[in-house]
Design an enzyme around this catalytic site. Structure first.
Site, short mmCIF file in Angstrom:
data_model
loop_
_atom_site.label_atom_id
_atom_site.label_comp_id
_atom_site.label_asym_id
_atom_site.label_seq_id
_atom_site.Cartn_x
_atom_site.Cartn_y
_atom_site.Cartn_z
N ARG B 60 20.65 1.75 8.60
CA ARG B 60 21.14 0.73 7.67
C ARG B 60 20.05 -0.26 7.24
O ARG B 60 19.99 -0.63 6.09
CB ARG B 60 22.37 0.03 8.22
CG ARG B 60 22.11 -0.99 9.31
CD ARG B 60 23.40 -1.40 9.94
NE ARG B 60 24.06 -0.25 10.53
CZ ARG B 60 25.38 -0.09 10.60
NH1 ARG B 60 26.18 -0.99 10.11
NH2 ARG B 60 25.88 0.97 11.18
N LYS B 88 -0.20 11.47 15.81
CA LYS B 88 -1.46 12.04 16.32
C LYS B 88 -2.24 11.01 17.12
O LYS B 88 -3.41 11.23 17.45
CB LYS B 88 -2.31 12.54 15.16
CG LYS B 88 -1.63 13.61 14.32
CD LYS B 88 -2.44 13.92 13.06
CE LYS B 88 -1.63 14.76 12.09
NZ LYS B 88 -2.23 14.75 10.76
#
Lengths: 438, 321
Positions: B60, B88
């Site tokens: 939301r 990463k």
């Protein structure tokens, strides 16, 4: 061999003349070092012409004292040489006025065998800046399961055992460590923390943590372990040394234990007697440490404990970390700050200038008692003692500039802080290892 | 970019003045109308680039911000850690610098670490809006709660608002406390002692130990989600027990001296902290809160982008669109 004649300084030697140095020794005097030993302390040594062949150092207006000793540093070597090495750490020690440091075993590999002890000693000898005394691990790999071989560690040169960085969770292991260490006459230095209470915590549990939305570590996490260690020291008759005390509750427990004659000694760091948890405002990761910075009342209790001797010694817990590791979210940053080069200035500024300690009392907490508590050479200027000497200017005004540090790391919350008191000359084994301005 | 009205970033409500809070709420009022138009768009942020950087799952709040940005005609990009360089191992500051190098204007950040928004704001030139950082603050949620309360009662000064539930882990609670207190409301907190931070009363709030106390005391209850993921660590014995002792139920509300307004920031655990008949009942403003969320976020974006506090000018431009 030519010696060093340090002339006209205020000689402070708390090791002689009772609790604090006797009046005569605290007067202006000369100190003559020869062949790695203190040869003489007295007025006007050698007369107006001095001592033939001796290098003369004018110490007028400065304090001349037994070399400062830090019983709690992390030198990161072996394993994390990008953060610190024995050489860079001992150079930082020398610049801070320390002639000797005790290196905690949380290296990689852990200092739990004679090989690592020997390596650290060899690196220190090669660097030739400060005496480095390795502290062996209490448990193999600091895993808290099985005792390390204290006999081998001590035989190789370890002066104490500790799993610092990790609390000894098992009360049984702590008991056996205290009992077994008695055989070798070494203290067991403990990082007091109940990990079930501190889990996930990143700063002191208090109003500041509530406001910042950071998970707190309650004072009780330390105090529970302090109480346990005191009970186990009483049970075993062993010597427990309590590392980096941070709470008023801990101070009260130690005070009562000492009154009962239990073999407990304790240390406090410059950051715990200088700062409070307010330093974490703005999520400054340079204020993230373990144990965490506490509240004003805790800081005051630590200062009073240093004044009345409940806490025996000042130790830095010098903990180098890379800039990138600290340059991140508070939750994820590592604990710890560097401290070797700021300790003396913070101690003079916070404790002496405020009237809590006299200079002789300060030297006692940074040299005489560290030597006594850990059974180390030094801590005295008695004739025949090792020629480890610190000369410092107790009135020097200076500004902490991390970029000028000899440490490989820069993690300090004191950057830019104005301090009073700074080492000007550090001598180890009769050799000048650091001279300010060189 | 610096807004004279609010400063560069919106990190939390703790350091805003009452006048700044009033300004945001007042600016949100006319923005409500934009969402009622057939063409829900004004050009206030045309040409601005906004990155929504959500390191935590959010539905939301992210959608609400995105609607707010689009209705102000901004160009938006959504980034989540999955599939980005963050997965990463890229650090937050590197992520931020890379975004900065792409010449963005604003960042809306949701992050699991308290202080992450402030950290980012101090290291990049773009405006940063905190969409929830750890357990610290969630300022736009509190602002939409305040707007909803003001809509209903016509004022905030003198109102008694009880925040009920897991205060310890709630960023919503902290922002509400700061915002409501600054605008003259009284705030109570109610929940199990295990879920109340120590020294919470030092923030100027009343501690209401039992839900019955809160119901007797308050004009409005802001019921917080019980964070089910916390239950593994033993803060309460069970959800069943929580509902029995702290649940907001119609039976309990029936004993209130007056009708209470019921707020909930969502998502709800029906049958745990709030029963369905309360959540869907006549005194619930849970859906109006969601509507107000878009208006409040439009106001914050607009003001931080340097928009004039006088919204009439911008609204006029909107009609030309």
């Amino acid at each position: 061999m030519s010696g060093i004649l340090i002339r006209g300084g205020q000689v402070i030697d708390p090791s002689r003349g009772g609790a604090v140095a006797d009046a005569a020794a605290n007067g202006v005097a000369d100190v003559y070092l020869l062949d790695g030993r203190v040869e003489a302390v007295g007025r006007n040594l050698g007369g107006a012409s001095g001592i033939a062949g001796a290098m003369v150092v004018d110490a007028t207006g400065q304090v001349v004292c037994p070399g400062l000793i830090d019983v709690h540093v992390h030198l990161r070597e072996p394993g994390q040489e990008d953060l610190e090495t024995v050489a860079s750490g001992s150079m930082a020690a020398a610049a801070g006025g320390f002639t000797a440091v005790c290196a905690m075993p949380n290296t990689d590999p852990v200092c739990d065998n004679q090989g690592v002890v020997g390596f650290i000693k060899a690196q220190a000898q090669r660097a030739g800046k400060a005496r480095v005394y390795p502290i062996g691990a209490i448990s193999l790999g600091q895993r808290g399961q099985q005792l390390a071989e204290f006999g081998e560690l001590v035989g190789a040169g370890a002066v104490a055992v500790s799993d610092d960085g990790k609390p000894v969770v098992s009360s049984h292991l702590m008991r056996t460590a205290l009992e077994y260490a008695k055989t070798f006459g070494i203290p067991v230095a403990d990082h007091c923390e109940d990990p079930t209470l501190s889990a996930g915590g990143v700063m002191h549990e208090g109003l500041v943590a509530t406001r910042l939305g950071l998970k707190g570590i309650p004072a009780a996490a330390e105090e529970i372990m302090v109480a346990r260690d005191i009970l186990l020291a009483e049970l075993t008759g062993g010597h427990v040394h309590l590392c980096h005390m941070s709470t008023r509750g801990s101070v009260e427990l130690i005070r009562r234990a000492k009154e009962r004659g239990i073999r407990v000694t304790a240390e406090a760091t410059p950051h715990h007697f200088s700062l409070t948890d307010l330093a974490c405002e703005g999520y400054d990761t340079n204020a993230k440490m373990n144990p965490p910075l506490r509240e004003a009342e805790d800081r005051e209790a630590i200062r009073q404990a240093l004044r009345d001797g409940t806490i025996d010694v000042i130790a830095t817990d010098h903990a180098p970390h890379h800039y990138d590791a600290k340059e991140r979210e508070f939750d994820d940053a590592p604990n710890g700050i560097i401290g070797l080069e700021t300790a003396l200035g913070l101690a003079v500024t916070e404790l002496v200038e405020s009237g809590l300690l006299t200079l002789p009392e300060l030297v006692k907490r940074m040299s005489t008692l560290p030597a006594r508590v850990f059974g180390l050479p030094g801590g005295t200027l008695a004739p025949g003692a090792p020629a480890d000497v610190t000369v410092f200017d107790p009135t020097a005004q200076w500004t902490v500039r991390p970029d000028e540090s000899f440490s490989k790391s820069r993690n300090t919350p004191f950057a830019g802080r104005e301090l009073t008191g700074r080492a000007t000359l550090t001598i180890v084994r009769g050799q000048v290892v650091y001279q300010r301005g060189d | 970019m610096t807004s004279a009205a609010l400063g560069k970033d919106l990190i939390g409500l703790e350091h805003l003045t009452p006048a700044q809070l009033e300004l945001i709420l007042d600016t949100a009022e006319p923005f409500k109308e934009v969402s009622e138009r057939p063409i829900k768009k004004v050009p206030a942020l045309r040409g601005k680039t906004i990155v929504n950087l959500f390191f935590e799952p959010s539905t939301r709040t992210r959608i609400s911000f995105e609607f707010a940005e689009k209705r102000l005609s901004a160009d938006t990009v959504n980034v989540s850690p999955q599939g980005s360089s963050v997965s990463k191992g890229e650090t937050l500051v590197d992520t931020a610098r890379n975004l900065e190098a792409m010449r963005i204007d604003m960042v809306v950040i949701r992050h699991g670490a308290s202080g992450a928004a402030q950290f980012l704001g101090s290291r990049i030139r773009s405006n940063v809006i905190n969409a929830g950082d750890g357990k610290h603050e969630h300022p736009t949620q509190a602002l939409l709660d305040m707007l909803t309360l003001r809509d209903h009662f016509g004022r905030l000064a003198g109102l008694k608002v009880a925040i009920c539930g897991d205060i310890l882990h709630s960023r919503v609670a902290r922002s509400n406390i700061w915002g409501l207190l600054k605008l003259g409301a009284q705030v109570g907190v109610c929940g199990p002692a295990t879920l109340l931070p120590r020294n919470i009363e030092a923030l100027g709030v009343a501690v209401l130990p039992r839900i019955e106390d809160a119901i007797q005391w308050a004009d409005a209850l802001n019921v917080l989600r019980l964070q089910l993921e916390r239950m593994q660590t033993g803060f309460i014995p069970s959800l069943r027990e929580y509902n029995r002792v702290f649940g907001v139920t119609s039976e309990r509300l029936a004993r209130a001296p007056k009708d209470l307004l019921i707020l909930h920031p969502g998502p709800m655990n029906r049958g745990v902290e709030i029963d369905s008949d309360v959540a869907d009942g006549p005194h619930s403003v849970i859906l109006p809160q969601v509507t107000n969320g878009v208006a409040v976020r439009m106001a914050v974006l607009y003001l931080l982008a340097g928009g004039a506090p006088d919204w009439a000018q911008a609204a006029g431009r909107g009609e030309d669109h």
